[in-house]
Design an enzyme around this catalytic site. Structure first.
Site, PDB file in Angstrom:
ATOM      1  N   ILE A 119      -0.844  -8.738 -69.380  1.00 21.02           N
ATOM      2  CA  ILE A 119      -0.921  -9.729 -68.172  1.00 21.02           C
ATOM      3  C   ILE A 119      -1.440 -10.608 -67.715  1.00 21.02           C
ATOM      4  CG2 ILE A 119      -1.997  -9.074 -65.690  1.00 21.02           C
ATOM      5  CD1 ILE A 119      -0.106  -6.643 -66.659  1.00 21.02           C
ATOM      6  N   GLY A 120      -2.044 -10.932 -69.341  1.00 24.11           N
ATOM      7  CA  GLY A 120      -2.741 -12.684 -68.820  1.00 24.11           C
ATOM      8  C   GLY A 120      -1.327 -13.111 -69.252  1.00 24.11           C
ATOM      9  N   GLY A 154      -8.151  -8.999 -67.964  1.00 22.45           N
ATOM     10  CA  GLY A 154      -7.267  -7.363 -68.980  1.00 22.45           C
ATOM     11  C   GLY A 154      -7.290  -8.174 -69.800  1.00 22.45           C
ATOM     12  N   SER A 155      -5.658  -7.163 -69.712  1.00 21.85           N
ATOM     13  CA  SER A 155      -5.073  -7.456 -71.284  1.00 21.85           C
ATOM     14  C   SER A 155      -3.759  -7.995 -71.145  1.00 21.85           C
ATOM     15  CB  SER A 155      -3.964  -6.017 -71.050  1.00 21.85           C
ATOM     16  OG  SER A 155      -3.077  -5.986 -69.988  1.00 21.85           O
ATOM     17  N   GLU A 214      -9.816 -13.712 -69.332  1.00 17.86           N
ATOM     18  CA  GLU A 214     -10.406 -13.239 -70.817  1.00 17.86           C
ATOM     19  C   GLU A 214      -9.691 -11.459 -71.274  1.00 17.86           C
ATOM     20  OE1 GLU A 214     -14.045 -13.518 -71.248  1.00 17.86           O
ATOM     21  OE2 GLU A 214     -14.473 -15.255 -70.221  1.00 17.86           O
ATOM     22  N   CYS A 252     -13.937  -4.762 -73.418  1.00 17.76           N
ATOM     23  CA  CYS A 252     -12.974  -5.629 -74.480  1.00 17.76           C
ATOM     24  C   CYS A 252     -14.135  -5.882 -75.770  1.00 17.76           C
ATOM     25  CB  CYS A 252     -12.759  -6.395 -73.496  1.00 17.76           C
ATOM     26  SG  CYS A 252     -14.151  -7.064 -72.358  1.00 17.76           S
TER      27      CYS A 252
END
Lengths: 489, 495
Positions: B199-200, B195-196, B217, B255
């Site tokens: 949020i990572g 994800g982004s 990732e 991505c």
């Protein structure tokens, strides 16, 4: 000057930490640390430094820990030397890209995995093997081509000061620095953005390190600890088993080592004999008056001394001492102590002991050990002494720990072809040998394609025919591909 | 409708059951792992139509794209795992120095335990199941939380997985940020997040509470550097590959999609002309009718992308496309020439069908351009120039570098797939998936027969010398010392 504080002698604060990192980033960006020549020269520098100052190192360890000379030379100096030599020997090989095979899905193509340095890394070391645990990760960081900041433990101040002085003299200060200090300085360092943080220590601080790293998406290696159990089966040579346990426990900084045997589990039948053999071997090694023995490290400081005596003096534990128990607060020394069948809910069975106390738990059948071991968190190491093949296999399969040793203790540390690291509460990531190089590298995938070999089916406009062909290609069957091309599937 | 508390209570129970299931040892058996992988294969084959429908509903994805990027890729990966499973489980022997008498050492991979996989919305089937393959091959129990922004796919997975996999050890938990938050604060043996970066950071911060290892990732702005190619064939191929990687894979919501292009000024107008021709060929005169361009996933992202084009300086840089249809969440493939570098479109990951072209004086300037920005997941370079190739690899840093193509590295089982810096940490695909969900346990076995007696206290010079020799693997030295024929290097007397 690679020294601890800033020029004005004040301890490092956030602003100074920020500018330190900026300076090292500049050095890294200039490309200095990436060349083979630089890495090789720095590793040689570490080797020379260790050779030239062996006496000073042993003296600092004696001052910080009361560590016997043999342990200092063996476990810190010699191991660090070996690390450097191995890195020097293998560096060319480690630095080379690794070619990998490619398959039909990317045909025609060639590919490789290129190791590149991460950038500027922070290494936070521990107090129990302060020379080794500071420099062993540094060896990996340098071999991988990074700029490094080392923060040695303030609980081993003589070694910390020695490292600051020696690294300042022997290493390239533009890219390798030492920052001395305690909580405030470490916090200032942890606020910065690093490309990797390597921490050796305990789980409580490990969490703080990882939380700080989270802000910058910084990857970490955490080398923590746990309660490393030793299971002793019947039918083994007890004398040899005991000797190997003793060396791993009291012979390793008097039990203050992350992979020291923490406690023993054995059967009720075997326990009395085991205790007898321990008593006899301990007396052979350390004499009738172990508090006087020159072959034992002392307890590092009064905090830990108090902590350990508290474990020993707890109600329902103090009467379980079957050997030892003597202590000398003036010398910060506790004699090798064995306890038999302490309660499972005692303090001593619920925290990593990290000292010269060895509880022995007894069970009716050896199989019950697994329940005890697996009900706790995963330790850094687990040991078993047995000659029974099935028991060995069962142990290896069912005990999860960083590393396992059958019929010995702690020696896996010295095998550089094995990754050394924990799992769960005992840590994440690994190092030693090539694993150190890998821990401080980014493995970049590089794929080379030619302009030939393009398939129109990859692109819009999308059609059913393309779908059939695609299925066949990804499925890898030549027949399928032919059928799809000729429109028969 | 269950209240969130009920959902959470039920979740706790389920997780405890899963831990019990893991502890009983079933998931560790090779036969179990194989059966799960085969189950995935059957799911992909039997539910293909349903998957196409769900992807079309959630994203307007065309079946060819869905197969190419998700189903087909997954089938390839499952087969690769089935093929390698036995070898991977066996672990490796570790080489020992000769002095290590009667000792052997090996690395034994073991499952981590109960792992959490959080997936993304742009390849909602692919990015859910690809990590699952690794987690199952490695013998773990798995909770999968698909993205709620692709609700049809999320439902499909929640319904199908219990039918094809062991539902005591593999569960799908659906929900939005509230559920995700609750899940993140539990103790897991590993968290795998796609994800982004925003949020990572939350994921790794939550993981820190329990010392849970993570693989993140994430994304970034993946540049495509297009050198001035002399051959017109090469030019056409380069253009096709770049445009395909931008517009025909989730309409740029990927991505590893091409985010922007770097090209020399002198080649830029020729490039744009070639692009226009190729665009017409791929998407026709009316891209919206072509069904070959995915929708924007939701209104929030549509408005985000539209706001890029609200900046007048950005809007005036459009050279192709620009049509936006809010009702259908459709943005037509759009090319821009040199939008201002400070504009949001050049600062944030675009994640949509807008392709800025940035012109440089020399193509070599692209290296500085790229290295002065956060490290992306991938860098794509279209060139035949050896020296540019070498410099790109050695002077930039990214998850991966691909020459003369884009996105295709996703299919390579032998290459690690992951980011660095802002684009992520950890990697997967192929055996890397297995490794990412395993603990590499070091195991050493010794015999009782041989022990160097000098291992034990009390210490003296003699023993020290023997140790020096053994540490240097100096066998002759050992023999001589033991025989008393070698002078000892004593313990420093000054201490």
């Amino acid at each position: 000057m690679a020294g601890a504080a800033r020029e004005d002698g004040k301890p490092i604060d956030s602003k100074a930490a920020l500018s330190l990192v900026a300076e090292l980033r500049g050095a890294f960006a200039s490309g200095t640390t990436r060349s083979y020549q630089w890495r090789e020269s720095q590793l040689r520098g570490l080797l020379r430094m260790t050779d030239d100052h062996e006496q000073d190192i042993a003296a600092a360890l004696r001052s910080d820990l009361g560590k016997p000379e043999l342990e200092s030379i063996l476990y810190e100096v010699a191991m660090l030397r070996n690390s450097c030599k191995l890195a020097l020997k293998e560096l060319h090989h480690w630095m080379m890209p690794e070619k990998v095979k490619t398959s039909l899905t990317t045909f025609p193509s060639s590919a490789e995995i290129v190791s590149e340095p991460l950038g500027v890394v922070l290494i936070i070391s521990a107090w129990n093997y302060p020379y080794l645990l500071s420099l062993d990760p540094v060896v990996g960081a340098i071999a991988a081509g990074n700029a490094v900041v080392l923060k040695p433990s303030e609980i081993a101040p003589a070694t910390s000061a020695l490292l600051a002085k020696l690294l300042g003299e022997y290493m390239d200060n533009s890219s390798i620095r030492v920052v001395e200090g305690a909580v405030a300085e470490t916090t200032a360092l942890l606020e910065q953005k690093w490309d990797k943080i390597f921490y050796t220590g305990n789980g409580k601080v490990g969490r703080i390190v990882m939380a700080a790293a989270a802000k910058h998406l910084t990857p970490v290696v955490l080398e923590l600890g746990g309660k490393s159990p030793v299971v002793v089966d019947s039918g083994v040579n007890l004398q040899i088993a005991c000797r190997r346990i003793i060396v791993g426990k009291w012979g390793c900084n008097n039990g203050q080592a992350c992979i020291s045997p923490d406690y023993i589990i054995t059967t009720k039948d075997l326990a009395p004999k085991l205790v007898d053999v321990f008593k006899s071997e301990l007396e052979t090694f350390y004499g009738k008056n172990p508090l006087e023995s020159k072959d034992l490290s002392r307890i590092v400081n009064s905090n830990h001394f108090t902590r350990l005596t508290k474990l020993l003096d707890e109600d329902k534990v103090s009467n379980k001492v079957v050997y030892g128990g003597e202590r000398d607060p003036t010398k910060l020394q506790i004699a090798p102590t064995i306890l038999l069948d302490v309660p499972r809910d005692s303090l001593i069975m619920n925290e990593e002991i990290f000292g010269p106390l060895l509880p022995i738990l007894t069970v009716d059948k050896l199989e019950e050990s697994y329940h005890i071991i697996n009900s706790g968190s995963k330790p850094l190491a687990a040991y078993i002494f047995t000659n029974d093949k099935k028991v060995k296999e069962h142990f290896v399969k069912n005990v999860s720990a960083g590393g396992l040793v059958v019929n010995d203790t702690t020696i896996h540390l010295a095998v550089h072809t094995l990754p050394f690291g924990g799992v769960g509460e005992s840590g994440m990531g690994a190092y030693h040998g090539k694993f150190s190089f890998d821990a401080f590298s980014h493995k970049k995938a590089v794929l080379y394609r030619s302009f030939m070999g393009d398939a129109a089916i990859r692109y819009p406009p999308y059609t059913d025919g393309k779908l059939r062909l695609m299925k066949a290609l990804l499925g890898g069957s030549i027949l399928g591909i032919l059928r799809a091309i000729f429109g028969r599937s | 409708m269950e209240s969130e508390n009920e959902v959470v209570g039920e979740m706790e129970r389920e997780l405890e059951e899963m831990r019990e299931c893991y502890r009983s040892g079933g998931t560790r058996e090779a036969s179990w792992r194989k059966s799960q992988l085969k189950g995935l294969l059957r799911l992909l084959r039997e539910r293909e139509e349903e998957i196409f429908r769900a992807l079309h509903q959630d994203l307007g994805k065309h079946p060819v794209e869905a197969y190419r990027d998700e189903i087909g890729s997954l089938i390839k990966s499952v087969n690769y795992a089935l093929d390698g499973l036995k070898r991977w489980i066996a672990g490796n022997k570790a080489k020992l120095p000769r002095i290590a008498l009667l000792m052997n050492a090996k690395i034994v991979p073991e499952p981590l335990g109960l792992v959490l996989v959080i997936s993304s919305w742009n390849f909602p089937i692919g990015l859910s199941l690809e990590p699952l393959i690794g987690a199952l091959a490695a013998g773990n129990a798995v909770v999968l939380k698909p993205s709620e922004l692709a609700p049809e796919c999320s439902s499909l997975l929640a319904n199908a997985i219990p039918l094809y996999l062991d539902d005591k050890a593999v569960k799908v938990i659906q929900g939005g940020p509230g559920i995700a938050e609750r899940l993140l604060h539990r103790k897991w043996d590993k968290i795998f997040f796609t994800g982004s970066a925003r949020i990572g950071r939350k994921v790794i911060a939550a993981a820190a509470e329990h010392l849970t290892p993570v693989t993140l990732e994430l994304g970034g702005k993946c540049p495509a550097v297009i050198d001035t190619l002399s051959s017109s064939f090469d030019r056409k191929v380069a253009v096709q590959r770049v445009l395909g990687a931008k517009f025909s894979s989730s309409a740029g919501q990927a991505c590893i999609g091409v985010d922007y292009v770097l090209v020399e000024k002198k080649f830029s107008s020729a490039l744009v002309e070639l692009m226009k021709v190729a665009m017409k060929k791929m998407f026709g005169e009316n891209p919206r009718e072509s069904r070959s361009v995915t929708r924007i996933v939701n209104k929030h992202h549509f408005l985000r992308l539209r706001s890029h084009l609200l900046d007048p300086l950005v809007k005036s840089s459009i050279v192709y496309g620009g049509l936006m249809d809010e009702e259908n969440l459709f943005i037509e493939p759009t090319i821009l020439m040199d939008p201002p570098l400070q504009a949001a479109i050049m600062m944030d990951e675009i994640f949509g069908p807008l392709l800025p072209i940035v012109t440089l004086n020399k193509i070599e300037d692209s290296i500085e351009f790229i290295s002065s920005r956060p490290k992306p997941l991938a860098i794509y370079v279209f060139t035949k120039d050896e020296s540019l190739r070498r410099n790109m690899v050695s002077k930039t840093s990214s998850g991966s570098v691909v020459f003369n193509d884009a996105i295709i590295q996703y299919l390579a089982d032998t290459l690690p797939f992951g980011g660095i810096g802002e684009s992520g940490m950890g990697r997967y695909h192929g055996k890397f998936s297995f490794d990412t969900f395993s603990h590499q346990k070091a195991v050493v076995r010794r015999s009782f027969l041989v022990d160097f007696w000098f291992r034990f206290p009390p210490w003296n010079d003699h023993k020290l010398q023997l140790f020096r020799s053994s540490y240097h693997y100096d066998y002759l030295g050992i023999v001589l010392t033991v025989l008393g024929l070698k002078r000892t290097n004593g313990v420093p007397k000054s201490i």
